[in-house]
Design a protein around this motif. Sequence first.
Motif, PDB file in Angstrom:
ATOM      1  N   PRO A 181       0.834  -1.208   0.000  1.00  0.00           N
ATOM      2  CA  PRO A 181       0.000   0.000   0.000  1.00  0.00           C
ATOM      3  C   PRO A 181       0.868   1.257   0.000  1.00  0.00           C
ATOM      4  N   LYS A 202      -5.705   0.050  -7.312  1.00  0.00           N
ATOM      5  CA  LYS A 202      -6.441   0.811  -6.278  1.00  0.00           C
ATOM      6  C   LYS A 202      -6.801  -0.081  -5.100  1.00  0.00           C
ATOM      7  N   SER A 203      -7.191  -1.326  -5.393  1.00  0.00           N
ATOM      8  CA  SER A 203      -7.562  -2.243  -4.305  1.00  0.00           C
ATOM      9  C   SER A 203      -6.365  -2.657  -3.462  1.00  0.00           C
ATOM     10  N   GLY A 205      -4.252  -0.443  -2.542  1.00  0.00           N
ATOM     11  CA  GLY A 205      -3.930   0.762  -1.785  1.00  0.00           C
ATOM     12  C   GLY A 205      -2.952   1.680  -2.471  1.00  0.00           C
TER      13      GLY A 205
END
Length: 360
Positions: A181, A202-203, A205
């Motif tokens: 992330p 995006k998932s 992070g």
Amino acid sequence: MGSIDASERTVTGWAARDAAGHLSPYTYTLRKTGPEDVVVKVLYCGICHTDIHQAKNHLGASKYPMVPGHEVVGEVVEVGPEVSKYVVGDVVGVGVIVGCCRDCRPCKANVEQYCNKKIWSYNDVYTDGRPTQGGFSSAMVVDQKFVVKIPAGLAPEQAAPLLCAGVTVYSPLKHFGLMTPGLRGGILGLGGVGHMGVKVAKSMGHHVTVISSSNKKRAEAMDDLGADAYLVSSDEAQMAAATDSLDYIIDTVPVKHPLEPYLALLKMDGKLVLMGVIAEPLSFVSPMVMLGRKSITGSFIGSIEETEEVLRFCVDKGLTSQIEVVKMDYVNQALERLERNDVRYRFVVDVAGSNIEDAV
């Protein structure tokens, strides 16, 4: 599904006959079900840009008649006596590879997509000497090693693009240690692979920047897909302001393009990961990589293990691909639209709902 005689199963697919790439109904036979084979009734099949390359012989190695399609989701209707992973009724997926040598270093490391003797799901020759044919067909016979189970919670039509586009972006992020992330990533090209790149990154992070040649896709990138930033590659001021800002770029562009503008966006030790199938040489001046210890690398789809992982990842994160479902009789128009980038973001053919065997 055609004849169910164990020695010769007749099926119908839509095949290209020559480099014009036009698909039309074609009847052929599948091999006898082997001890570890799974017979799959095809439900859905995604359309990938590679299908255009192959059908139109862009890479110079196409063999006809050719039934394309390597994002296949179907129902198991028969299994060989030594099949242990699947039972009749399972919903499963079949991707780009349907065979490998099982003895080389990549195979032993469970990255069989890098086996030099891999067998493509279509436009190849199987171990029995028959041509392989893909998922634009009523059924396929596939060794259980190259079949994955579609997890509950994932609609079959949504799962189809994940078998190529989804795992294609997931695999390099995992392999190159880019799942942490907080990383800043760029997605170059917002097509079938690119849109999954935005969603997957995006998932994880990441701060995600979509890079495109014009402003046309800004709203969909930012509002629909949730990208954090949008960069127009033809805007010199925007590109200059973004210098040294990205940890990696996933380059999905399938046509020849300059690399230097994008290398400039990478931080020290940044990676430019090539994913587009391009039959022309790409070029750059060496200081662009030397002076930042940057890397230009490539990645090819993903392993069977990674395919299973990305399917589970998408279920856990609530991710879906954005698709346009079409019938088989629309496939030629879909290929034409894909070639001019007129799809958001992946065509998926409803094979089972198209009654393709009635067309012969």
